[in-house]
Design an enzyme around this catalytic site. Sequence first.
Site, PDB file in Angstrom:
ATOM      1  N   ASN A   9       0.860  -1.177   0.000  1.00 40.61           N
ATOM      2  CA  ASN A   9       0.000   0.000   0.000  1.00 40.61           C
ATOM      3  C   ASN A   9       0.901   1.232   0.000  1.00 40.61           C
ATOM      4  O   ASN A   9       1.473   1.583   1.026  1.00 40.61           O
ATOM      5  CB  ASN A   9      -0.911  -0.017   1.238  1.00 40.61           C
ATOM      6  CG  ASN A   9      -1.772   1.225   1.339  1.00 40.61           C
ATOM      7  OD1 ASN A   9      -1.785   2.064   0.422  1.00 40.61           O
ATOM      8  ND2 ASN A   9      -2.491   1.371   2.436  1.00 40.61           N
ATOM      9  N   TRP A  10       1.003   1.848  -1.150  1.00 40.93           N
ATOM     10  CA  TRP A  10       1.909   3.005  -1.279  1.00 40.93           C
ATOM     11  C   TRP A  10       1.311   4.282  -0.729  1.00 40.93           C
ATOM     12  O   TRP A  10       1.978   5.320  -0.721  1.00 40.93           O
ATOM     13  CB  TRP A  10       2.323   3.183  -2.757  1.00 40.93           C
ATOM     14  CG  TRP A  10       3.309   2.157  -3.228  1.00 40.93           C
ATOM     15  CD1 TRP A  10       3.873   1.162  -2.492  1.00 40.93           C
ATOM     16  CD2 TRP A  10       3.868   2.048  -4.535  1.00 40.93           C
ATOM     17  NE1 TRP A  10       4.752   0.429  -3.267  1.00 40.93           N
ATOM     18  CE2 TRP A  10       4.762   0.960  -4.523  1.00 40.93           C
ATOM     19  CE3 TRP A  10       3.697   2.760  -5.725  1.00 40.93           C
ATOM     20  CZ2 TRP A  10       5.484   0.564  -5.655  1.00 40.93           C
ATOM     21  CZ3 TRP A  10       4.404   2.374  -6.857  1.00 40.93           C
ATOM     22  CH2 TRP A  10       5.292   1.278  -6.815  1.00 40.93           C
ATOM     23  N   LYS A  11       0.046   4.240  -0.319  1.00 42.94           N
ATOM     24  CA  LYS A  11      -0.607   5.413   0.264  1.00 42.94           C
ATOM     25  C   LYS A  11      -0.406   6.640  -0.652  1.00 42.94           C
ATOM     26  O   LYS A  11      -0.433   6.496  -1.866  1.00 42.94           O
ATOM     27  CB  LYS A  11      -0.104   5.632   1.701  1.00 42.94           C
ATOM     28  CG  LYS A  11      -0.273   4.351   2.538  1.00 42.94           C
ATOM     29  CD  LYS A  11      -0.091   4.553   4.016  1.00 42.94           C
ATOM     30  CE  LYS A  11      -0.310   3.233   4.748  1.00 42.94           C
ATOM     31  NZ  LYS A  11      -0.254   3.374   6.196  1.00 42.94           N
ATOM     32  N   HIS A  97      -9.712   1.086   4.739  1.00 41.53           N
ATOM     33  CA  HIS A  97      -8.445   1.340   5.429  1.00 41.53           C
ATOM     34  C   HIS A  97      -8.684   2.302   6.601  1.00 41.53           C
ATOM     35  O   HIS A  97      -9.491   3.225   6.493  1.00 41.53           O
ATOM     36  CB  HIS A  97      -7.417   1.923   4.459  1.00 41.53           C
ATOM     37  CG  HIS A  97      -6.040   1.910   5.039  1.00 41.53           C
ATOM     38  ND1 HIS A  97      -5.611   2.860   5.928  1.00 41.53           N
ATOM     39  CD2 HIS A  97      -5.012   1.030   4.877  1.00 41.53           C
ATOM     40  CE1 HIS A  97      -4.363   2.568   6.291  1.00 41.53           C
ATOM     41  NE2 HIS A  97      -3.979   1.458   5.673  1.00 41.53           N
ATOM     42  N   GLU A  99      -7.059   4.694   7.691  1.00 43.19           N
ATOM     43  CA  GLU A  99      -6.812   6.121   7.407  1.00 43.19           C
ATOM     44  C   GLU A  99      -8.024   6.750   6.738  1.00 43.19           C
ATOM     45  O   GLU A  99      -8.291   7.946   6.897  1.00 43.19           O
ATOM     46  CB  GLU A  99      -5.532   6.263   6.562  1.00 43.19           C
ATOM     47  CG  GLU A  99      -4.292   5.993   7.424  1.00 43.19           C
ATOM     48  CD  GLU A  99      -3.069   5.523   6.678  1.00 43.19           C
ATOM     49  OE1 GLU A  99      -3.070   5.531   5.433  1.00 43.19           O
ATOM     50  OE2 GLU A  99      -2.112   5.116   7.357  1.00 43.19           O
ATOM     51  N   GLU A 173      -5.308  -4.726  10.619  1.00 43.21           N
ATOM     52  CA  GLU A 173      -4.332  -3.659  10.810  1.00 43.21           C
ATOM     53  C   GLU A 173      -4.648  -2.914  12.108  1.00 43.21           C
ATOM     54  O   GLU A 173      -5.469  -1.977  12.090  1.00 43.21           O
ATOM     55  CB  GLU A 173      -4.370  -2.681   9.630  1.00 43.21           C
ATOM     56  CG  GLU A 173      -4.051  -3.328   8.298  1.00 43.21           C
ATOM     57  CD  GLU A 173      -3.459  -2.346   7.289  1.00 43.21           C
ATOM     58  OE1 GLU A 173      -2.444  -2.682   6.694  1.00 43.21           O
ATOM     59  OE2 GLU A 173      -4.009  -1.233   7.142  1.00 43.21           O
ATOM     60  N   GLY A 179       2.292   2.790  10.875  1.00 39.71           N
ATOM     61  CA  GLY A 179       3.197   3.922  10.735  1.00 39.71           C
ATOM     62  C   GLY A 179       3.888   4.324  12.028  1.00 39.71           C
ATOM     63  O   GLY A 179       4.500   5.388  12.115  1.00 39.71           O
ATOM     64  N   SER A 221       3.375  -1.608  10.307  1.00 40.76           N
ATOM     65  CA  SER A 221       4.832  -1.552  10.503  1.00 40.76           C
ATOM     66  C   SER A 221       5.542  -2.862  10.154  1.00 40.76           C
ATOM     67  O   SER A 221       6.528  -3.230  10.797  1.00 40.76           O
ATOM     68  CB  SER A 221       5.166  -1.118  11.926  1.00 40.76           C
ATOM     69  OG  SER A 221       4.647   0.173  12.184  1.00 40.76           O
ATOM     70  N   GLY A 242       2.867  -0.971   4.402  1.00 37.84           N
ATOM     71  CA  GLY A 242       2.792   0.449   4.088  1.00 37.84           C
ATOM     72  C   GLY A 242       4.165   1.016   3.786  1.00 37.84           C
ATOM     73  O   GLY A 242       4.725   0.817   2.708  1.00 37.84           O
TER      74      GLY A 242
HETATM   75  P1  13P Z   1       2.801   0.808   7.756  1.00 35.25           P
HETATM   76  O1  13P Z   1       3.379  -0.492   7.241  1.00 35.25           O
HETATM   77  O2  13P Z   1       3.488   2.013   7.228  1.00 35.25           O
HETATM   78  O3  13P Z   1       2.662   0.782   9.243  1.00 35.25           O
HETATM   79  O4  13P Z   1       1.311   0.895   7.162  1.00 35.25           O
HETATM   80  C1  13P Z   1       0.479  -0.200   7.283  1.00 35.25           C
HETATM   81  C2  13P Z   1      -0.727   0.050   6.472  1.00 35.25           C
HETATM   82  O5  13P Z   1      -1.529   0.909   6.783  1.00 35.25           O
HETATM   83  C3  13P Z   1      -0.897  -0.727   5.245  1.00 35.25           C
HETATM   84  O6  13P Z   1      -2.157  -0.550   4.703  1.00 35.25           O
END
Ligand code: 13P
Length: 273
Positions: A9-11, A97, A99, A173, A179, A221, A242
């Site tokens: 997931n490159w966000k 997600h 977020e 998650e 993060g 993470s 992420g």
């Molecule tokens: P991180 O791996 O940066 O903690 O993010 C996880 C995530 O939200 C994947 O969708």
Amino acid sequence: MRPVIIAANWKMHTTPADAADLATTIAGRTNVGDVVRVICPPFVCLAAVRAALAASPAGQGVGVGAQNIHHELSGAFTGEIGAPMLVGLADWVIVGHSERRRDAGETDELIGAKLRRALEVGLRPILCVGEQLAEREAGTAEAVVGAQLAGSLAGFAEDPGALAAAGLVVAYEPIWAIGTGRTARGVDAAAMAEAIRAAISGLGPGFAALAPDLPVLYGGSVTTASAGEFLAEPAIDGALVGGASLKIEEMAGIVARAGLTAAARRAAAGARG
Ligand code: 13P
């Protein structure tokens, strides 16, 4: 035998110009047998990533996913992306997600509508669930995640088989691990993966039929260093990565570790005959 899946997931990172190179480089460095790989770049990078992977020998086996879709197929929704627009650009889509739950106020009901839209156009959904730190500390993590699943899957009571046919994947998650550099313990994530299957089973007979084969990923993470803790757990079928998914060496390490799990599963299935 459930597949082993590593989804990136490159966000809100990369541009069309650099996403294509990053995707093909990662594809070349992660060509490990039996691991399902998916890259989810921002919407505006989907076409570039799709084309670059299609043009590269190493990219052939890598799926492309979107990070979100709208809950309606089309309409007066300025700035939104409807599921039909992704046909030909993506095979997968992340829905729910944390977020987006946090920043866009997405509810379980809305996420359920997004799941339906995904199925209508043939996108394979990765449904995200997870609890807040206070909920884990209060001992309510499984109840919270169970309620998220019940709320988002309620609309499928008449046709739970459609979720199985679409290849539904659930990503656990925990919000406090996203993060933050903090990860869940492997045993806790595995217990949650089984709780997720049990919660889905409890939604009805059709759901119970799909639960044992439901891939459940861990996200939060995940890095090369932490991947083994999760991928060693039989209940966990991969990772939604992420920050580390933007780093070539990290993806190479994570997918290599996933390859060990996939090979072990294949050997165990072979021994069982
Ligand atoms: P991180 O791996 O940066 O903690 O993010 C996880 C995530 O939200 C994947 O969708």
